[in-house]
Every structure is written in C-alpha cells, then in structure tokens.
Design an enzyme around this catalytic site. Structure first.
Site, PDB file in Angstrom:
ATOM      1  NE  ARG A  19      -4.193  -1.555   0.263  1.00 14.22           N
ATOM      2  CZ  ARG A  19      -5.329  -1.567   1.059  1.00 14.22           C
ATOM      3  NH1 ARG A  19      -5.341  -0.512   1.834  1.00 14.22           N
ATOM      4  NH2 ARG A  19      -6.394  -2.392   0.847  1.00 14.22           N
ATOM      5  N   GLY A  20       2.161   1.154   0.068  1.00 11.92           N
ATOM      6  CA  GLY A  20       3.024   2.329   0.178  1.00 11.92           C
ATOM      7  C   GLY A  20       3.435   2.526  -1.354  1.00 11.92           C
ATOM      8  N   GLY A  23       5.781  -0.114  -2.796  1.00  6.80           N
ATOM      9  CA  GLY A  23       4.931  -1.424  -3.155  1.00  6.80           C
ATOM     10  C   GLY A  23       3.739  -1.288  -3.967  1.00  6.80           C
ATOM     11  CB  SER A 114      17.465   4.096   1.294  1.00  8.67           C
ATOM     12  OG  SER A 114      17.817   5.499   0.996  1.00  8.67           O
ATOM     13  CB  SER A 115      20.893   6.138  -2.656  1.00  5.23           C
ATOM     14  OG  SER A 115      20.143   7.125  -2.293  1.00  5.23           O
ATOM     15  CB  CYS A 116      20.401   7.146   2.992  1.00  6.97           C
ATOM     16  SG  CYS A 116      19.465   5.771   3.730  1.00  6.97           S
ATOM     17  CE1 TYR A 143      14.439   3.660   5.892  1.00 11.41           C
ATOM     18  CE2 TYR A 143      15.972   4.587   4.684  1.00 11.41           C
ATOM     19  CZ  TYR A 143      15.024   3.804   4.637  1.00 11.41           C
ATOM     20  OH  TYR A 143      14.174   3.150   3.583  1.00 11.41           O
ATOM     21  CE  LYS A 147      15.327   0.132   4.040  1.00 13.98           C
ATOM     22  NZ  LYS A 147      14.082  -0.817   3.789  1.00 13.98           N
ATOM     23  N   PRO A 170      17.687   1.952  -4.926  1.00  6.85           N
ATOM     24  CG  PRO A 170      15.517   2.149  -4.104  1.00  6.85           C
ATOM     25  CD  PRO A 170      16.619   1.264  -3.858  1.00  6.85           C
ATOM     26  CG  LEU A 173      12.283   5.872  -5.197  1.00  5.87           C
ATOM     27  CD1 LEU A 173      12.005   4.407  -4.109  1.00  5.87           C
ATOM     28  CD2 LEU A 173      12.571   5.235  -6.525  1.00  5.87           C
ATOM     29  CG  HIS A 186      11.371  11.231   1.266  1.00  4.02           C
ATOM     30  ND1 HIS A 186      10.361  10.204   1.277  1.00  4.02           N
ATOM     31  CD2 HIS A 186      12.751  10.766   1.745  1.00  4.02           C
ATOM     32  CE1 HIS A 186      11.327   9.152   1.956  1.00  4.02           C
ATOM     33  NE2 HIS A 186      12.485   9.507   2.215  1.00  4.02           N
ATOM     34  NE  ARG A 194       7.506  24.475   2.782  1.00  2.47           N
ATOM     35  CZ  ARG A 194       8.387  24.694   3.015  1.00  2.47           C
ATOM     36  NH1 ARG A 194       9.310  23.820   3.107  1.00  2.47           N
ATOM     37  NH2 ARG A 194       8.967  25.835   3.397  1.00  2.47           N
TER      38      ARG A 194
END
Length: 320
Positions: A19-20, A23, A114-116, A143, A147, A170, A173, A186, A194
């Site tokens: 549901r994200g 996903g 994640s690229s982080c 985080y 990962k 990735p 996103l 993000h 905004r």
C-alpha cells in the site's frame, strides 16, 4: 551475473508494503505484466514488527517470490528526529520478513534499500562498491544502518541457504501514492504540497530548507517498479545494485521545476539554518544499464503525473 529466468506469471508473489509508494507501484506493474497471484497485507492486517504474526502469515501463504518494499520512511526531519524508531522498526521488519521467507524456503526475494546506505562523501557518481568505505550522513545514519543490515542478511542467506536473493538500492523516489505530509515527507512531495498551498492562498513567498545547493537524483516510482521485476528476472549476485536515472540537479533547481509544475509564480527563498544533508548523492547506474534496463520517465513528465495524482487526492491528503 545475468540470471535470465523469467518468473512464472502464476507464481504467488508477496509484496510487503503493497500500500506504500514503492509497493503500490510494484503491485500495479506486476498486475500489468500478467501476474495473477499477488498477495498483500495491510499494516492493520499484519504488523511486520510482530515476529510470530509474520511467521504465521508466511506459513499460511507460502509465497514463491517475496518483494520487500516495506519500511518506515521519512524525510530529513523525520529521520533526524526519530532515529531510534527508524533503526528499530526497519530492522524488525526486514529481519522478520527474511527469516520467515527462509523458514518456508522462498528462493526468490528482492530487498529494496536506499541510496543513503553510502558514505556521505563517497566519490560521485556512487558505485556499489562504495558501501562501508566511509562515514554516513548523520541525519539519516540510523535508517542507513538498518538498510545495510538488510543487504547483509540477503548476502548471508545466499551464502548459508543457497538462495537466489538480491538487493537493490534506488535513488530518491517520487510519484503517485507518495507521502505529502508537510513535515514528515521527502523533499519533492513536501515541496509540491507547499507550492500548491501557497498558490491556493496567494502567498508571495515559499521558503525551502537549506542552502539549495545540494545535488539530488530523482527516480519516478513506476520506473523503480519496472526495474524490480527486471532485476528479479535478470540479476543474481550477492552484491547490491543501484537503480537510478544517472543525472542530478540542485535542490534550488528542483524547487523551480516543482513550482513550474504547480503553477506557483511567487518568490522562492532558502533557509540556510536548516540542514542540507549530503552535498551530492548521484548513483552510478552503469551496472543495471549494462544489463539492459534504463529509466524511461523524465523529471518533467514525472512531476506532472505526480501532481495530477496529488490533485485527485488532495482532499484526503490534507487531513494527514
């Protein structure tokens, strides 16, 4: 390594986090690609932090393929404010999902990170072998560590059980189904909301966080969904693989592009007292490109499609 083993479209595929943002896009792509036996469970139906519940779910469902797109995610403010939850929740989710997958002998699994995960000052563009070669960005290190642990678990399961499990990292996103919360989202969806609200209220100025100079890469989520299926069918290696577009832009330029999409015509200023995060984060995508996959949706098209989705769902988003 080139795997070249197409998935049976009748395979039972469990999409964790269906549901994200990620996903949901993967679910839609699999449906459009002819998969007929998709399995998902909402967080209300299955708390992936509950180990027993996850094991019971896997024992009942017995999936053939698992795509782990479930995670607690957020922007720089959320990551910096709630590091304990970001570390704990993500570790529990991925450990439970992968241990349960091993318990029922799932042979095909894709873990999305994640690229982080990469060092703050890694050479640009960032190659996959930059992992664990330097210090992380402090605002999202909790985080990132979670990962990185997921990548290690994929590699350990391959080594110990001989699984054909893979992980993909990735870049940033965005797209339909994103979180547009004004504080916990993000950078791109936060900007979009905004600028939209400023246009509605007639505000003549929007202030964005930081100096505006950091460089970022943005991948439309439907491209990631296509890459996910491509990798499951064409990639089999313990080393993680990057997924991105291969070029970046400054946060200030992103703000101008988002403002143009929304139709905001006021001024844009920076708040340099707010953190910038990593100065640049561009992924080297040569490995996935060499396999035959490239992103298809450019930023302007992606922004337009994202804003169209936002407008369709704006009434419900405002209450979040």
């Amino acid at each position: 390594m080139n795997f070249n083993q197409p998935l049976n479209r009748a395979s039972r595929v469990y999409v964790a986090g269906h549901r994200g943002l990620v996903g949901g896009a993967i679910w839609r792509h699999l449906e459009n690609s002819g998969f007929t036996n998709l399995v998902g469970a909402t967080s209300a139906e299955l708390d992936l932090r509950n180990r027993k519940a996850v094991f019971d779910f896997f024992a009942e469902v017995k999936p053939d393929v698992v795509i782990d797109a479930a995670a607690r995610v957020g922007g720089i403010q959320a990551n910096n404010t709630y590091p304990a939850e970001f570390l704990s929740d993500n570790l529990q989710i991925q450990v439970n999902v992968m241990d349960a997958a091993n318990s029922v002998d799932v042979d095909r699994l894709l873990f999305l990170g994640s690229s982080c995960i990469y060092p703050k000052f890694a050479d640009q563009p960032i190659r996959e072998d930059s992992l664990l070669t330097g210090a992380l960005e402090p605002t999202n290190d909790a985080y990132a560590i979670a990962k990185i642990a997921g990548i290690m678990q994929v590699q350990a399961s391959r080594r110990q059980y001989g699984r054909n499990w893979i992980s993909a990292m990735p870049t940033n996103l965005y797209g339909p189904g994103d979180n547009f919360h004004p504080e916990h989202s993000h950078v791109l969806p936060a900007m979009m909301r905004r600028f939209h609200e400023a246009t509605e209220t007639g505000a003549d100025e929007v202030v964005i966080w930081g100096s505006g100079t950091p460089l970022r890469e943005f991948l439309f989520v439907e491209d990631l969904a296509a890459a996910s299926l491509f990798l499951l069918e064409n990639y089999d290696s313990p080393e993680t693989i990057n997924v991105g577009v291969g070029h970046d832009l400054s946060i200030a330029e992103l703000a101008r592009r988002v403002a143009g999409t929304v139709g905001y015509t006021g001024s844009i200023s920076q708040d340099p007292t707010k953190p910038d995060g990593t100065p640049r984060k561009l992924l080297d995508v040569s490995r996935i490109n060499d396999l035959g996959w490239k992103a298809q949706v450019d930023l302007d098209e992606g922004l337009a499609r994202t804003y169209a989705w936002f407008l369709e769902n704006a009434a419900s988003l405002r209450s979040k």
